[in-house]
Design a protein around this motif. Structure first.
Motif, mmCIF file in Angstrom:
data_model
loop_
_atom_site.group_PDB
_atom_site.id
_atom_site.type_symbol
_atom_site.label_atom_id
_atom_site.label_comp_id
_atom_site.label_asym_id
_atom_site.label_seq_id
_atom_site.Cartn_x
_atom_site.Cartn_y
_atom_site.Cartn_z
ATOM 1 N N ASN A 1 -10.414 3.001 -11.790
ATOM 2 C CA ASN A 1 -9.366 4.221 -11.150
ATOM 3 C C ASN A 1 -9.504 4.439 -9.730
ATOM 4 O OD1 ASN A 1 -7.044 5.310 -12.091
ATOM 5 N ND2 ASN A 1 -8.181 7.468 -12.311
ATOM 6 N N TYR A 2 -9.184 3.327 -8.989
ATOM 7 C CA TYR A 2 -9.481 3.513 -7.333
ATOM 8 C C TYR A 2 -8.382 2.779 -6.774
ATOM 9 C CZ TYR A 2 -14.193 4.857 -7.672
ATOM 10 O OH TYR A 2 -15.572 5.519 -8.023
ATOM 11 N N SER A 3 -7.649 3.566 -5.786
ATOM 12 C CA SER A 3 -6.529 2.846 -4.981
ATOM 13 C C SER A 3 -7.045 2.584 -3.560
ATOM 14 C CB SER A 3 -5.309 3.949 -5.104
ATOM 15 O OG SER A 3 -4.361 3.400 -4.152
ATOM 16 N N ILE A 4 -6.826 1.373 -2.963
ATOM 17 C CA ILE A 4 -7.048 1.013 -1.576
ATOM 18 C C ILE A 4 -6.077 1.513 -0.691
ATOM 19 C CG2 ILE A 4 -7.637 -0.857 -0.243
ATOM 20 C CD1 ILE A 4 -9.791 -0.477 -2.080
ATOM 21 N N VAL A 5 -6.507 2.210 0.522
ATOM 22 C CA VAL A 5 -5.502 2.376 1.587
ATOM 23 C C VAL A 5 -6.085 1.685 2.754
ATOM 24 C CG1 VAL A 5 -4.903 4.411 3.270
ATOM 25 C CG2 VAL A 5 -5.405 4.703 0.764
ATOM 26 N N ASN A 6 -5.076 0.581 3.301
ATOM 27 C CA ASN A 6 -5.636 -0.050 4.248
ATOM 28 C C ASN A 6 -5.216 0.529 5.444
ATOM 29 O OD1 ASN A 6 -5.818 -2.152 6.357
ATOM 30 N ND2 ASN A 6 -5.488 -3.847 4.726
ATOM 31 N N GLU B 1 0.338 -14.209 6.208
ATOM 32 C CA GLU B 1 1.545 -13.931 6.078
ATOM 33 C C GLU B 1 1.808 -12.645 5.133
ATOM 34 O OE1 GLU B 1 3.242 -17.416 4.119
ATOM 35 O OE2 GLU B 1 2.761 -18.592 6.192
ATOM 36 N N ASP B 2 0.883 -12.403 4.231
ATOM 37 C CA ASP B 2 0.904 -11.357 3.479
ATOM 38 C C ASP B 2 -0.318 -10.396 3.465
ATOM 39 O OD1 ASP B 2 0.970 -9.460 1.319
ATOM 40 O OD2 ASP B 2 1.241 -10.947 -0.146
ATOM 41 N N VAL B 3 -0.217 -8.990 3.962
ATOM 42 C CA VAL B 3 -1.415 -8.284 4.314
ATOM 43 C C VAL B 3 -2.364 -8.021 2.976
ATOM 44 C CG1 VAL B 3 -0.343 -6.121 3.458
ATOM 45 C CG2 VAL B 3 -1.961 -6.183 5.201
ATOM 46 N N ASN B 4 -1.716 -8.357 1.853
ATOM 47 C CA ASN B 4 -2.708 -8.274 0.544
ATOM 48 C C ASN B 4 -3.532 -9.502 0.344
ATOM 49 O OD1 ASN B 4 -1.427 -5.917 -0.493
ATOM 50 N ND2 ASN B 4 0.258 -7.114 -1.163
ATOM 51 N N ASP B 5 -3.356 -10.356 1.430
ATOM 52 C CA ASP B 5 -4.574 -11.586 1.523
ATOM 53 C C ASP B 5 -5.610 -11.231 2.185
ATOM 54 O OD1 ASP B 5 -2.928 -13.215 -0.262
ATOM 55 O OD2 ASP B 5 -1.947 -14.122 1.312
ATOM 56 N N ALA B 6 -5.714 -9.954 3.092
ATOM 57 C CA ALA B 6 -6.666 -9.378 3.749
ATOM 58 C C ALA B 6 -7.677 -8.812 2.768
ATOM 59 C CB ALA B 6 -6.187 -8.324 4.801
ATOM 60 N N PHE B 7 -8.921 -8.840 3.089
ATOM 61 C CA PHE B 7 -10.348 -8.397 2.152
ATOM 62 C C PHE B 7 -10.049 -7.047 1.503
ATOM 63 C CE2 PHE B 7 -11.823 -6.689 6.229
ATOM 64 C CZ PHE B 7 -12.221 -5.626 5.734
ATOM 65 N N PRO B 8 -9.137 -6.095 2.095
ATOM 66 C CA PRO B 8 -8.882 -4.955 1.461
ATOM 67 C C PRO B 8 -8.091 -5.254 0.156
ATOM 68 C CG PRO B 8 -8.929 -4.439 3.592
ATOM 69 C CD PRO B 8 -8.940 -5.689 3.673
ATOM 70 N N GLY B 9 -7.053 -6.099 0.319
ATOM 71 C CA GLY B 9 -6.136 -6.258 -0.797
ATOM 72 C C GLY B 9 -6.736 -7.138 -1.826
ATOM 73 N N ILE B 10 -7.544 -8.105 -1.361
ATOM 74 C CA ILE B 10 -8.563 -8.577 -2.608
ATOM 75 C C ILE B 10 -9.393 -7.813 -3.033
ATOM 76 C CG2 ILE B 10 -10.036 -10.865 -2.693
ATOM 77 C CD1 ILE B 10 -9.008 -12.024 -0.098
ATOM 78 N N ILE B 11 -9.838 -6.869 -2.461
ATOM 79 C CA ILE B 11 -10.973 -5.644 -3.150
ATOM 80 C C ILE B 11 -10.219 -5.071 -4.344
ATOM 81 C CG2 ILE B 11 -12.055 -3.803 -2.789
ATOM 82 C CD1 ILE B 11 -13.657 -5.953 -1.782
ATOM 83 N N GLN B 12 -8.792 -4.539 -3.919
ATOM 84 C CA GLN B 12 -8.028 -3.990 -4.686
ATOM 85 C C GLN B 12 -7.598 -4.812 -6.185
ATOM 86 O OE1 GLN B 12 -5.953 -0.510 -4.370
ATOM 87 N NE2 GLN B 12 -6.440 -1.063 -6.289
ATOM 88 N N GLN B 13 -7.491 -6.211 -5.771
ATOM 89 C CA GLN B 13 -7.271 -7.155 -6.915
ATOM 90 C C GLN B 13 -8.487 -7.003 -7.983
ATOM 91 O OE1 GLN B 13 -6.077 -10.771 -5.516
ATOM 92 N NE2 GLN B 13 -4.489 -9.860 -4.095
ATOM 93 N N ASP C 1 -10.231 -2.695 12.185
ATOM 94 C CA ASP C 1 -9.320 -2.995 13.337
ATOM 95 C C ASP C 1 -8.533 -4.397 12.771
ATOM 96 O OD1 ASP C 1 -11.117 -5.299 13.048
ATOM 97 O OD2 ASP C 1 -12.558 -4.259 14.701
ATOM 98 N N SER C 2 -8.263 -5.228 13.608
ATOM 99 C CA SER C 2 -7.474 -6.561 13.096
ATOM 100 C C SER C 2 -8.128 -7.337 11.891
ATOM 101 C CB SER C 2 -7.144 -7.680 14.136
ATOM 102 O OG SER C 2 -8.295 -7.942 14.706
ATOM 103 N N LEU C 3 -9.384 -7.303 11.736
ATOM 104 C CA LEU C 3 -10.033 -7.912 10.429
ATOM 105 C C LEU C 3 -9.498 -7.129 9.227
ATOM 106 C CD1 LEU C 3 -13.729 -8.140 11.863
ATOM 107 C CD2 LEU C 3 -11.767 -10.295 11.613
ATOM 108 N N THR C 4 -9.673 -5.833 9.300
ATOM 109 C CA THR C 4 -9.029 -5.083 8.044
ATOM 110 C C THR C 4 -7.650 -5.258 7.764
ATOM 111 O OG1 THR C 4 -10.829 -3.329 8.111
ATOM 112 C CG2 THR C 4 -8.924 -2.745 7.138
ATOM 113 N N ALA C 5 -6.800 -5.266 9.176
ATOM 114 C CA ALA C 5 -5.503 -5.134 8.933
ATOM 115 C C ALA C 5 -4.902 -6.555 8.500
ATOM 116 C CB ALA C 5 -4.629 -4.989 10.386
ATOM 117 N N GLY C 6 -5.829 -7.540 8.567
ATOM 118 C CA GLY C 6 -5.371 -8.996 8.156
ATOM 119 C C GLY C 6 -4.377 -9.800 9.279
ATOM 120 N N TYR C 7 -4.980 -9.702 10.665
ATOM 121 C CA TYR C 7 -4.016 -10.124 11.616
ATOM 122 C C TYR C 7 -3.933 -11.781 11.349
ATOM 123 C CZ TYR C 7 -3.221 -11.971 16.304
ATOM 124 O OH TYR C 7 -2.566 -12.606 17.361
ATOM 125 N N GLY C 8 -2.789 -12.352 11.510
ATOM 126 C CA GLY C 8 -2.331 -13.498 11.372
ATOM 127 C C GLY C 8 -2.050 -14.001 10.077
#
Length: 245
Positions: free
Chosen positions: A99-104, A79-91, A70-77
């Motif tokens: 060799n893994y690619s994240i799909v949010n 500025e950058d969706v990459n700052d949501a926890f799935p994007g941080i996991i990708q980093q 839901d919005s927790l995964t989507a990074g509601y609020g």
């Protein structure tokens, strides 16, 4: 006069022979050139096909992690969706050269019912790991937990049926006691119950050390700030990292 005519006939005869020889030679040269060109084209085609197959092999070797929430995964609020926890996991994954690619696949406001309705579309691409983060909106709206639990089970079943080898991680959630202690306790227990029943990995509480802490949440008191998502990523990574290795 006759001799002259005979001479002309003889000359014409010779000219015709020379012309025929020239045509034969030209035809041979043309045929050889075509053959050589065809050979070059075949070689080029083989090279192109080989490169395409190599690229396909390289691309197919990349494993996919789908965050379905839901919005927790989507990074509601944020500025950058990459700052949501799935994007941080990708980093984190990239820093370890895994060799893994994240799909949010997070949708703000999503309920377990909404997730159930869109799961087939999300599963068009095979996930190596499927992280299920849904239920919070059901709890905040007071949806009957039997219904929520059935919806989550249907989502789990859909993943297992289509991709039996996919690893499923369930994100546990808790809610404030606004709906009463019985509902709150049942909601909390719903996630470990599902994880045990389906033999899933469990993140005990996604919002651990973030939920209820004003400095780590936005003005609505529900959605984490950029700093809050760093802690969410840590909570997820504790469970996910051993799976990746």
């Amino acid at each position: 006069m006759l001799k002259n005519n005979q001479l002309l006939i003889h000359i014409n005869h010779i000219s015709q022979k020379v012309f025929l020889k020239f045509c034969c030679i030209f035809l041979l040269i043309f045929m050889f050139s075509c053959k050589q060109d065809t050979s070059k084209k075949a070689t080029t085609l083989e090279t192109t096909t080989s490169k395409t197959e190599t690229n396909q092999t390289e691309n197919s070797s990349v494993k996919t992690i789908v965050f379905f929430g839901d919005s927790l995964t989507a990074g509601y609020g944020l500025e950058d969706v990459n700052d949501a926890f799935p994007g941080i996991i990708q980093q984190k994954i990239d820093s370890l050269q895994l060799n893994y690619s994240i799909v949010n696949s997070g949708v703000s406001g999503e309920t377990t019912s909404g997730g159930k309705n869109r799961i087939d579309w999300v599963l068009n691409q095979k996930p190596t790991i499927f992280i299920l983060e849904l239920g919070a909106n059901d709890g905040l709206r007071g949806v009957p937990l039997k219904q929520s639990k059935e919806n989550l089970q249907d989502i789990i079943d859909a993943v297992k049926e289509k991709y039996p080898e996919t690893i499923i991680v369930l994100a546990g959630m808790q809610i404030p006691p606004n709906m009463g202690q019985e509902y709150t306790t049942e909601f909390k227990n719903m996630f470990p119950d599902l994880a045990t029943r389906n033999d899933l990995y469990l993140i005990p509480f996604l919002l651990e050390n973030v939920g209820g802490i004003s400095d780590l949440n936005q003005k609505d008191g529900i959605h984490p700030t950029k700093e809050g998502h760093q802690i969410l990523a840590k909570n997820v990574w504790t469970v996910l990292k051993p799976i990746l290795k």
